[in-house]
Design an enzyme around this catalytic site. Sequence first.
Site, PDB file in Angstrom:
ATOM      1  N   ARG A  12      12.651  -1.270   9.924  1.00 16.65           N
ATOM      2  CA  ARG A  12      11.690  -0.843  10.948  1.00 16.65           C
ATOM      3  C   ARG A  12      11.671  -1.856  12.089  1.00 16.65           C
ATOM      4  NH1 ARG A  12       6.162   0.582   7.787  1.00 16.65           N
ATOM      5  NH2 ARG A  12       5.368  -0.500   9.624  1.00 16.65           N
TER       6      ARG A  12
ATOM      7  N   ARG B 229       1.400  -8.377  13.881  1.00 17.79           N
ATOM      8  CA  ARG B 229       0.703  -7.429  13.010  1.00 17.79           C
ATOM      9  C   ARG B 229      -0.276  -8.159  12.102  1.00 17.79           C
ATOM     10  NH1 ARG B 229       5.486  -4.617  10.188  1.00 17.79           N
ATOM     11  NH2 ARG B 229       3.972  -3.233   9.243  1.00 17.79           N
TER      12      ARG B 229
ATOM     13  N   LYS C 203       0.833  -1.214   0.000  1.00 18.72           N
ATOM     14  CA  LYS C 203       0.000   0.000   0.000  1.00 18.72           C
ATOM     15  C   LYS C 203       0.867   1.264   0.000  1.00 18.72           C
ATOM     16  CE  LYS C 203      -2.052  -0.838   3.923  1.00 18.72           C
ATOM     17  NZ  LYS C 203      -1.267  -2.016   4.349  1.00 18.72           N
TER      18      LYS C 203
ATOM     19  N   ARG D 207      -8.448   1.072  10.160  1.00 20.84           N
ATOM     20  CA  ARG D 207      -7.855  -0.239  10.449  1.00 20.84           C
ATOM     21  C   ARG D 207      -8.843  -1.144  11.178  1.00 20.84           C
ATOM     22  NH1 ARG D 207      -2.187   0.609   9.200  1.00 20.84           N
ATOM     23  NH2 ARG D 207      -0.933  -0.942  10.232  1.00 20.84           N
TER      24      ARG D 207
HETATM   25  P1  AMP Z   1       1.888   0.823   9.057  1.00 16.47           P
HETATM   26  O1  AMP Z   1       3.058   1.642   8.670  1.00 16.47           O
HETATM   27  O2  AMP Z   1       0.623   1.241   8.376  1.00 16.47           O
HETATM   28  O3  AMP Z   1       2.149  -0.655   8.940  1.00 16.47           O
HETATM   29  O4  AMP Z   1       1.631   1.099  10.617  1.00 16.47           O
HETATM   30  C1  AMP Z   1       2.630   0.831  11.587  1.00 16.47           C
HETATM   31  C2  AMP Z   1       1.996   0.785  12.954  1.00 16.47           C
HETATM   32  O5  AMP Z   1       1.399   2.057  13.263  1.00 16.47           O
HETATM   33  C3  AMP Z   1       0.870  -0.220  13.112  1.00 16.47           C
HETATM   34  O6  AMP Z   1       1.324  -1.534  13.379  1.00 16.47           O
HETATM   35  C4  AMP Z   1       0.118   0.378  14.301  1.00 16.47           C
HETATM   36  O7  AMP Z   1       0.793   0.151  15.517  1.00 16.47           O
HETATM   37  C5  AMP Z   1       0.193   1.877  14.005  1.00 16.47           C
HETATM   38  N1  AMP Z   1      -0.939   2.314  13.169  1.00 16.47           N
HETATM   39  C6  AMP Z   1      -0.901   2.789  11.893  1.00 16.47           C
HETATM   40  N2  AMP Z   1      -2.122   3.090  11.445  1.00 16.47           N
HETATM   41  C7  AMP Z   1      -2.969   2.792  12.451  1.00 16.47           C
HETATM   42  C8  AMP Z   1      -4.384   2.859  12.602  1.00 16.47           C
HETATM   43  N3  AMP Z   1      -5.180   3.294  11.615  1.00 16.47           N
HETATM   44  N4  AMP Z   1      -4.912   2.475  13.782  1.00 16.47           N
HETATM   45  C9  AMP Z   1      -4.145   2.061  14.795  1.00 16.47           C
HETATM   46  N5  AMP Z   1      -2.801   1.937  14.719  1.00 16.47           N
HETATM   47  C10 AMP Z   1      -2.214   2.307  13.555  1.00 16.47           C
END
Ligand code: AMP
Length: 214
Positions: free
Chosen positions: A160, A171, A13, A88
Amino acid sequence: MRLILLGAPGAGKGTQAKMLAAKFNIPHISTGDILREELKNDTQLGKEAKKYIEGGQLVPDDLVTRITTEKLKNQACINGFILDGFPRNIIQAEDLDKFFINSNIIIDRVIYFEVNKDTVVKRLSGRRVCEGCGANFHIINMPPKKDSVCDLCNEKLFQRADDKEEVILNRLKVYEEKTLDLIDYYKNKNKLLTVDANIDAKLLFNKLIAVLKS
Ligand code: AMP
């Protein structure tokens, strides 16, 4: 062009959102990127989010909904935006719908990136991110020209903390338990467009452009 990108972590994404945002000249709003920036700058918000991010859990809904709607209120989003990583879960999706109704915004499409679990684990464990511009690379699928250095801005690449294997599994579990429900949610609203995201990033981008144009 008002889009929501939906899919498992590692579905691609972020990569596609960056390419689409550049092509259509609209903002890319990634809640993950915003939270990581807050964490890096050690802000109050970053401190609150840290334990959830590092454990692969969702950050509390109120907090992420607030930061997302604040971004959406910006003038820069007037001609469109790409939401990546938000919503999410159903609560976030319902709160987002309320915000859209109050702001007279209609979402064009929710693109669901369908991807195999194996692909996701391989992509996430090999992902490297640029410290400077946030560009994504992959040690096998999309290696940088110079080892551990960003092709675009020459800054260092890093892994990361939540791309370590044990956190990846958490996750994915959270995704299956909470985020997958959104597929039916948006299907019922006739907004969902499903794409096969197992393919190479450039191929997928061309496919997306063709589908969005039609
Ligand atoms: P991502 O980069 O989208 O994989 O997000 C990394 C981390 O940020 C996730 O594993 C969550 O801990 C947090 N996070 C990102 N977006 C959300 C969301 N919409 N709701 C809750 N936590 C989020």
